[in-house]
Every structure is written in C-alpha cells, then in structure tokens.
Design a protein around this motif. Structure first.
Motif, PDB file in Angstrom:
ATOM      1  N   GLU A 151       0.834  -1.205   0.000  1.00  0.00           N
ATOM      2  CA  GLU A 151       0.000   0.000   0.000  1.00  0.00           C
ATOM      3  C   GLU A 151       0.867   1.253   0.000  1.00  0.00           C
ATOM      4  N   LEU A 152       0.644   2.122  -0.978  1.00  0.00           N
ATOM      5  CA  LEU A 152       1.501   3.297  -1.141  1.00  0.00           C
ATOM      6  C   LEU A 152       0.889   4.598  -0.625  1.00  0.00           C
ATOM      7  N   PRO A 153      -0.252   5.092  -1.163  1.00  0.00           N
ATOM      8  CA  PRO A 153      -0.690   6.453  -0.809  1.00  0.00           C
ATOM      9  C   PRO A 153      -1.027   6.627   0.664  1.00  0.00           C
ATOM     10  N   ALA A 154      -1.759   5.682   1.260  1.00  0.00           N
ATOM     11  CA  ALA A 154      -2.105   5.815   2.677  1.00  0.00           C
ATOM     12  C   ALA A 154      -0.850   5.818   3.537  1.00  0.00           C
ATOM     13  N   THR A 155       0.137   5.007   3.165  1.00  0.00           N
ATOM     14  CA  THR A 155       1.382   4.963   3.925  1.00  0.00           C
ATOM     15  C   THR A 155       2.134   6.288   3.809  1.00  0.00           C
ATOM     16  N   LEU A 156       2.194   6.864   2.598  1.00  0.00           N
ATOM     17  CA  LEU A 156       2.878   8.133   2.409  1.00  0.00           C
ATOM     18  C   LEU A 156       2.236   9.253   3.229  1.00  0.00           C
ATOM     19  N   MET A 157       0.909   9.233   3.336  1.00  0.00           N
ATOM     20  CA  MET A 157       0.204  10.343   3.960  1.00  0.00           C
ATOM     21  C   MET A 157       0.083  10.218   5.469  1.00  0.00           C
ATOM     22  N   LEU A 158       0.142   9.001   6.001  1.00  0.00           N
ATOM     23  CA  LEU A 158      -0.155   8.790   7.416  1.00  0.00           C
ATOM     24  C   LEU A 158       1.043   8.350   8.257  1.00  0.00           C
ATOM     25  N   ARG A 159       2.137   7.989   7.648  1.00  0.00           N
ATOM     26  CA  ARG A 159       3.279   7.487   8.421  1.00  0.00           C
ATOM     27  C   ARG A 159       3.849   8.595   9.316  1.00  0.00           C
ATOM     28  N   PRO A 160       4.379   8.197  10.475  1.00  0.00           N
ATOM     29  CA  PRO A 160       5.058   9.180  11.314  1.00  0.00           C
ATOM     30  C   PRO A 160       6.285   9.747  10.619  1.00  0.00           C
ATOM     31  N   THR A 161       6.650  10.951  10.961  1.00  0.00           N
ATOM     32  CA  THR A 161       7.810  11.593  10.358  1.00  0.00           C
ATOM     33  C   THR A 161       9.066  10.769  10.606  1.00  0.00           C
ATOM     34  N   GLY A 162       9.803  10.489   9.533  1.00  0.00           N
ATOM     35  CA  GLY A 162      11.028   9.704   9.652  1.00  0.00           C
ATOM     36  C   GLY A 162      10.810   8.211   9.675  1.00  0.00           C
ATOM     37  N   PHE A 163       9.566   7.785   9.596  1.00  0.00           N
ATOM     38  CA  PHE A 163       9.233   6.351   9.638  1.00  0.00           C
ATOM     39  C   PHE A 163       9.155   5.840   8.201  1.00  0.00           C
ATOM     40  N   GLU A 164      10.140   5.055   7.794  1.00  0.00           N
ATOM     41  CA  GLU A 164      10.207   4.574   6.421  1.00  0.00           C
ATOM     42  C   GLU A 164       9.866   3.088   6.340  1.00  0.00           C
ATOM     43  N   THR A 165       9.247   2.712   5.229  1.00  0.00           N
ATOM     44  CA  THR A 165       8.938   1.310   4.943  1.00  0.00           C
ATOM     45  C   THR A 165       9.463   0.977   3.554  1.00  0.00           C
ATOM     46  N   PHE A 166       9.233  -0.241   3.124  1.00  0.00           N
ATOM     47  CA  PHE A 166       9.625  -0.624   1.771  1.00  0.00           C
ATOM     48  C   PHE A 166       9.090   0.360   0.739  1.00  0.00           C
ATOM     49  N   VAL A 167       7.769   0.608   0.798  1.00  0.00           N
ATOM     50  CA  VAL A 167       7.140   1.400  -0.264  1.00  0.00           C
ATOM     51  C   VAL A 167       7.540   2.869  -0.196  1.00  0.00           C
ATOM     52  N   THR A 168       7.658   3.425   1.014  1.00  0.00           N
ATOM     53  CA  THR A 168       8.040   4.834   1.100  1.00  0.00           C
ATOM     54  C   THR A 168       9.487   5.025   0.655  1.00  0.00           C
ATOM     55  N   TYR A 169      10.341   4.057   0.950  1.00  0.00           N
ATOM     56  CA  TYR A 169      11.735   4.154   0.509  1.00  0.00           C
ATOM     57  C   TYR A 169      11.828   4.049  -1.016  1.00  0.00           C
ATOM     58  N   ILE A 170      11.080   3.105  -1.589  1.00  0.00           N
ATOM     59  CA  ILE A 170      11.064   2.968  -3.053  1.00  0.00           C
ATOM     60  C   ILE A 170      10.590   4.262  -3.694  1.00  0.00           C
ATOM     61  N   TRP A 171       9.540   4.862  -3.148  1.00  0.00           N
ATOM     62  CA  TRP A 171       9.010   6.104  -3.703  1.00  0.00           C
ATOM     63  C   TRP A 171      10.011   7.242  -3.567  1.00  0.00           C
ATOM     64  N   LEU A 172      10.725   7.274  -2.456  1.00  0.00           N
ATOM     65  CA  LEU A 172      11.704   8.323  -2.215  1.00  0.00           C
ATOM     66  C   LEU A 172      12.854   8.258  -3.215  1.00  0.00           C
ATOM     67  N   VAL A 173      13.448   7.083  -3.373  1.00  0.00           N
ATOM     68  CA  VAL A 173      14.612   6.972  -4.262  1.00  0.00           C
ATOM     69  C   VAL A 173      14.199   7.055  -5.724  1.00  0.00           C
ATOM     70  N   GLN A 174      12.983   6.607  -6.046  1.00  0.00           N
ATOM     71  CA  GLN A 174      12.509   6.744  -7.424  1.00  0.00           C
ATOM     72  C   GLN A 174      12.341   8.213  -7.782  1.00  0.00           C
ATOM     73  N   GLY A 175      11.779   8.978  -6.857  1.00  0.00           N
ATOM     74  CA  GLY A 175      11.599  10.395  -7.120  1.00  0.00           C
ATOM     75  C   GLY A 175      12.916  11.136  -7.255  1.00  0.00           C
ATOM     76  N   ALA A 176      13.946  10.650  -6.541  1.00  0.00           N
ATOM     77  CA  ALA A 176      15.263  11.283  -6.606  1.00  0.00           C
ATOM     78  C   ALA A 176      16.092  10.776  -7.778  1.00  0.00           C
ATOM     79  N   GLY A 177      15.622   9.745  -8.458  1.00  0.00           N
ATOM     80  CA  GLY A 177      16.333   9.218  -9.620  1.00  0.00           C
ATOM     81  C   GLY A 177      17.377   8.168  -9.313  1.00  0.00           C
ATOM     82  N   TYR A 178      17.462   7.707  -8.068  1.00  0.00           N
ATOM     83  CA  TYR A 178      18.446   6.689  -7.702  1.00  0.00           C
ATOM     84  C   TYR A 178      17.783   5.313  -7.793  1.00  0.00           C
TER      85      TYR A 178
END
Length: 540
Positions: free
Chosen positions: A484-511
């Motif tokens: 699950e991607l969007p609910a996790t991105l919007m509701l996770r605590p600050t600094g709390f990363e999971t598989f999907v949030t990390y994938i989204w982060l590095v994809q957006g940065a181009g890595y």
C-alpha cells in the motif's frame, strides 16, 4: 395431559429459540459496531466538502481543472477496463478451453502480473522506454535521437492494463472451468459453428465472470495513485495528493468527494451483479466441453501468451535486476542507503494489520454466513466500502480526522494501521466467510446439545475447521499491506520509512539502483499471495 405436554414442548422450543437468537443478536451488534467504526472516517469527506461555501463549491466543481481531471479519470478507467478485457478473456479461453501447449505454465504466467505492484511496473517501464531509458540508449547509436514518449494517458493505460488484466483473466477462467460443456455440445449438434456456439451459448454464461473482473479492474484504475503520478497524468488521485501537499484543503476535499462517489458507484454495480449471481444454478453434473483445436492458430496463440508474459514479468524483473547489478551515475546511493529498520517497519505494520483484520473479520464473516435476519449481510457489505475507497482519499480523511478530533494519534502508527484495516478487512472477511460456509451447521447443533455455550461450541468446533481460511485471509492482508503506497505516504510518522516509502523516495530522486532490493523483495513476497489463488484453482 396431552395438552399440557404440548404446552411444555412449545415453551421449551420458545426458550431454546430465544437462547439461540441471543448470540446472533450480540453478534449483529458487534459486527455493526465494527463496520460503523470503519466507515466513520469516510463521513469526513462529505462533512469537509459541506463546510465549503456554496459559491466556492460550485466554482471548484465547474472549474476547467476539475472537468479536465474528471475526463482524464474516466478515460483512464475506460481504457484500462476495455484493454484488460481484450487481454484477459482470450488468455482465459486459451488456457481453459483449447489445446494450447504448456497450459499450466501459461496459466501461472498469466496470473502472476498481479504480484508486481503497479507503481513498480510503472517506473520499470519508464526506465525501459522513457526519454533516457534503455531503449533510447540502444537506438541512439543507430541515429534514432527521440522515441515516442511513455508518459501520459497511453502510458498509464498500458502499465495499468498489464498489471490488472489478471482480475479479468482469473474470474473469466473460473467461469469457463465451471461451465457445463453439454450445452455447447448441444449447440454444435444444431450445426452451429464454434464461433456461433461461443457467441450464443458460452459468452452469455461467462459474462458475469467477465463483468466481475472488469469491475475490479475499473475500481483499481480509479483508485491507483502511483502509476498516474509516475506517468505524469493528472487524475483524481494525483491531484488530491498534490492539493494535500500544497495545503489547498477545500479543493482536495471536493476532489475526494467526487472520487469517492465514483468509487461507490462502481461498488454499487458490483453489488448488483453479485446479488444476481447468488441465485445462479450450478449443475452438479456439469462437464467441460471438448478442447478447441487451435491448428495453425497455435503459433500465434503461443506468441500472444509469450508477449504478454514478457511485458508483464520479464521486463520489470529484468529492469530491477539490472538496477541491482548496474553501477554509475544515477545508480549510486546519493545518501539514500537502505536500512534494515525499513524492512522491520513494513513487516511490523503488515503483521499488526493482519492480526486486527482476522479478529474483526470473525464476527462479521460468521454473521454473514449463519445469520438469518435481513441485517446479517449489512456489516459485510459495509466493509467493502472501505476497500472501494482509494487510499489517497482514506489518507486525507484520517489526517484531518486525527488533527481535529484525536490529535494525539496524528502521525502515529496506530492511525496508519487503522487505515490498513479499513482498506483490507474485506480480504479477511471473504476468506473466513467462505470457510465458515463449508462447515456443516449440524456440528454446532451437536455441540450445543452436549451443553456447550455458543462461544465454546464455536471455539472447539468451528474455529479449528476454518483456521485455513483465516490463515489465508491473514496472508492476503499482510501481503497487500506491504504494497500500500498512498495511505502509507500520507499517514506514516515523520522519519518512519517502509519498503514502499523508501522505493518512492529513491525513485523520485532518480536513484533507481537503490530501489532494486526492496522492489524485488516486494515482488517476491507478493508472489506468495498467488499461491492462495492458484492452489485453489483447478488447472487440470
């Protein structure tokens, strides 16, 4: 004396009936309470939209942007649904009713694209066919400086279709496998050709299965956030997320209301079709029709199956492996190193959601399977509303519900797990209910006749028999929560990363290279969910 005995018997029956109905009443109350708790956050969407001044609401609803986004969303849903039918139905026929070689293999490969999260498939396709992708690099030495863009509507339709058509494939194939072949043979004896027999006999019988799969595809396409965002195509989900990030809450709430209405409309259609199928007669003496000989169509059929499998499985997995092995510019860590805690966060959240869903699903599933009143199925149907609600809308609702009413839960793991339970409880309810329906009610009556309390009878008799269904539901919730991607991105605590949030982060940065390991792990774990489906399916 006979009259007195008759009176005593009637009184005893009334007492027994009252005693038996008491647990069902309590069960109904508990189930309704759970369903109302799960639906409560969704009310915010309408309440928040209702707080907007009428003139402002009309302005937002009739703006060029709203009209454009609405048309874009309808175009995406229509295109993906139609394309999924064009792929899923032929594959179902080829694997169920023809002499296609290696049918078992093609059945598995046709279902497996569901294990690839669509957002992972989307940026794998961008990496392969984007302006600076692998295809462009291969063609550049040949003098081809520019290739057609993968972004936009056609790219979003392509990616979503390739990773959602298995819904149509599985439901259509199930209908074909349960179809009474004697009807087709009777049509053939009346000098109907194969095509005429299919059009007049087979197609009307499997149409509900096709429609059920198509509605699942439409619901998925309507609610998907990752693929349109990666393909830079403005639909409701992408616009809501952008408006949420820009703190334009009035417009985000209006778009959320429109999207929720569309999702509930699709759910209503699905409900009507399901009700229509409940009374369908299934012949106990049915047998499958004779296999269709492909003849000289065998090679094109194999090419079709191979092309779909290559696009859906070989290409994305190949791109992920290439990211894993490749080094150089754009594939270094860039300060985005993956940490083991991200994996533990994902596993912990998924396990918590699965456990809560299993507990909440038991009373709802048992009431739906064994209840006799008119409200028995209401809690079950109510849970599917949460499943129909796009994750981005649910995330927005819970963010502002937390800020306004329970600020101590805002940006907490508790609120995030609650969102997962709202979204994925129907998966646990469905598998648990199907298992309960397979348990003979006389087992309960026998236990009651021995003096067991209803709860004890359920625990000692029913629970061990439905344990496999409960485990299957827990596994499905666990694996779906991991993706699950969007609910996790919007509701996770600050600094709390999971598989999907990390994938989204590095994809957006181009890595992209940094996304390879978690993406491959997600695909591998998601593949386990296919075991639940394929082990139950008759592929002989």
């Amino acid at each position: 004396m006979g009259t007195r005995d008759r009176y005593e018997r009637l009184r005893e029956q009334a007492t027994t009936s009252e005693r038996d109905s008491s647990p069902h009443t309590l069960l109904a109350v508990v189930s309704l309470a759970i369903s109302l708790l799960l639906l409560a956050p969704l009310v915010w969407v309408f309440l928040r939209a209702g707080e907007i001044e009428f003139a402002r609401a009309v302005e937002l609803l009739t703006s060029d942007t709203t009209v454009s986004v609405t048309l874009n969303t309808l175009a995406l849903v229509t295109g993906v649904t139609a394309a999924s039918i064009l792929i899923g139905v032929p594959l179902a026929i080829l694997t169920a009713q023809t002499d296609l070689p290696f049918k078992r293999f093609w059945t598995i490969t046709s279902a497996l694209p569901l294990v690839v999260p669509s957002y992972i498939g989307a940026f794998a396709f961008v990496s392969a066919f984007g302006p600076r992708g692998e295809l462009a690099d291969l063609l550049s030495p040949l003098g081809v400086e520019q290739i057609p863009t993968i972004y936009g509507l056609h790219g979003a339709i392509l990616v979503l279709t390739l990773f959602t058509y298995p819904y149509v494939f599985l439901t259509t194939r199930a209908s074909l496998l349960s179809f009474d072949g004697t009807v087709v043979e009777a049509a053939r004896t009346l000098n109907h050709t194969r095509w005429e027999a299919f059009r007049r006999v087979t197609l009307p019988q499997i149409a509900p299965g096709i429609a059920a799969g198509a509605l699942l595809v439409a619901l998925y396409a309507l609610s998907d956030f990752g693929t349109p965002a990666i393909m830079q195509y403005d639909v409701f989900t992408r616009m809501i997320y952008n408006e949420f990030g820009a703190r334009r809450l009035d417009y985000a709430s209006v778009l959320s209301m429109l999207l929720l209405v569309m999702a509930l409309g699709i759910l209503a259609v699905e409900s009507r079709l399901s009700a229509g199928r409940d009374g369908a007669y299934v012949s106990s003496g049915s047998r499958r029709p004779g296999l269709i000989r492909l003849g000289y169509w065998k090679a094109p059929a194999l090419l079709f199956c191979g092309a779909i499998a290559s696009l859906c499985l070989v290409l994305p997995v190949g791109i992920l492996l290439q990211w894993l092995l490749r080094s150089g510019t754009g594939y270094s860590s860039g300060g985005f190193a993956f940490e083991a805690s991200y994996a533990w966060n994902s596993v912990g959240l998924a396990a918590a959601a699965a456990a809560i869903c299993v507990v909440a699903a038991l009373p709802i599933a048992y009431l739906a399977a064994r209840g006799t009143s008119g409200v028995s199925s209401l809690p079950e149907r109510a849970t599917y509303v949460g499943y129909a609600v796009p994750g981005v809308v649910l995330g927005l609702a819970l963010v502002y519900l937390g800020l306004r009413y329970v600020p101590f839960l805002y940006q907490s793991v508790i609120l995030l797990v609650f969102a997962y339970v709202i979204r994925f409880l129907p998966q646990a309810v469905g598998t648990t209910e199907s298992s309960i329906l397979q348990v003979d009610p006389q087992y309960i009556e026998a236990a009651r006749s021995l003096g067991y309390h209803p709860l004890s009878a359920f625990r000692k008799v029913v629970l061990p028999l439905v344990a496999p269904g409960i485990a299957a539901g827990a596994a499905l919730v666990f694996l779906t929560t991991m993706k699950e991607l969007p609910a996790t991105l919007m509701l996770r605590p600050t600094g709390f990363e999971t598989f999907v949030t990390y994938i989204w982060l590095v994809q957006g940065a181009g890595y992209y290279g940094q996304a390879a390991v978690p993406a491959l792990v997600l695909v591998g774990l998601s593949g386990l969910s296919m075991l639940v489906i394929l082990r139950r399916e008759d592929t002989s």
